[in-house]
Design a protein around this motif. Structure first.
Motif, short mmCIF file in Angstrom:
data_model
loop_
_atom_site.label_atom_id
_atom_site.label_comp_id
_atom_site.label_asym_id
_atom_site.label_seq_id
_atom_site.Cartn_x
_atom_site.Cartn_y
_atom_site.Cartn_z
N ALA A 1 0.85 -1.15 0.08
CA ALA A 1 -0.09 0.10 -0.04
C ALA A 1 0.90 1.30 -0.09
CB ALA A 1 -0.82 -0.01 1.21
N TYR A 2 1.96 1.23 0.84
CA TYR A 2 2.93 2.27 0.80
C TYR A 2 3.54 2.52 -0.61
CZ TYR A 2 6.69 5.27 2.35
OH TYR A 2 7.45 6.19 2.60
N ILE A 3 3.85 1.51 -1.04
CA ILE A 3 4.66 1.53 -2.66
C ILE A 3 3.64 2.22 -3.48
CG2 ILE A 3 5.43 0.17 -4.56
CD1 ILE A 3 6.51 -1.58 -2.54
N LYS A 4 2.41 1.49 -3.48
CA LYS A 4 1.17 2.18 -4.24
C LYS A 4 1.04 3.95 -4.17
CE LYS A 4 -0.51 -1.02 -6.54
NZ LYS A 4 -0.24 -1.27 -8.01
N ARG B 1 1.79 6.67 -6.79
CA ARG B 1 0.65 7.90 -7.15
C ARG B 1 1.49 9.09 -6.95
NH1 ARG B 1 -2.90 4.10 -4.47
NH2 ARG B 1 -2.72 5.47 -2.46
N SER B 2 2.00 9.27 -6.07
CA SER B 2 2.74 10.54 -5.90
C SER B 2 3.85 10.85 -6.88
CB SER B 2 3.64 10.66 -4.35
OG SER B 2 4.22 11.70 -4.08
N LEU B 3 4.51 9.99 -7.33
CA LEU B 3 5.40 9.86 -8.37
C LEU B 3 4.62 10.39 -9.50
CD1 LEU B 3 8.08 9.98 -9.70
CD2 LEU B 3 7.75 7.42 -9.98
#
Length: 128
Positions: A83-86, A90-92
């Motif tokens: 979830a943190y990677i997702k 999204r931020s990237l």
């Protein structure tokens, strides 16, 4: 023996690689590593790291920041990490979209003005 009379030491490629690897994998600063291994020049390790970065195409700041950030997530579950990677993805994506929008804005402004805009802040502008 004074510093002026000391002969410069030559370090093997393997030794340089070991120090650079330790820089990336530890919290030690370049100065700390210099003291640890008796490397006198304050910019010696910095040069090794920058040479490695130019060869590998990596940023030491990003690599070290990522290592420090991820070390704080060792107690999280696989699902939480995914979830943190997702969230990071999204931020990237949002940052990339902003960058593209700004590039389009600059190109359109240059067309309307009929001259290029400076790309870096505080650059010396030629007098025309």
């Amino acid at each position: 023996m004074s510093t002026m009379n000391q002969k410069s030491r030559r370090f093997s490629t393997e030794f340089k690689a070991m120090v650079v690897a330790e820089y990336y994998s530890s919290a030690l600063s370049m100065a700390d590593l210099g003291r640890k291994y008796g490397i006198l020049g304050s910019s010696t390790i910095s040069k090794w790291v920058h040479k490695h970065e130019s060869r590998e195409g990596v940023s030491s700041l990003n690599t070290r920041t990522l290592s420090a950030t991820m070390s704080g997530h060792t107690t999280k579950s696989k699902e939480e990490l995914l979830a943190y990677i997702k969230e990071l993805e999204r931020s990237l994506e949002l940052s990339q979209d902003k960058s593209i929008a700004l590039e389009h804005f600059i190109r359109n402004a240059e067309k309307e003005l009929g001259k290029p805009l400076p790309k870096k802040p505080f650059t010396n502008r030629s007098k025309s």
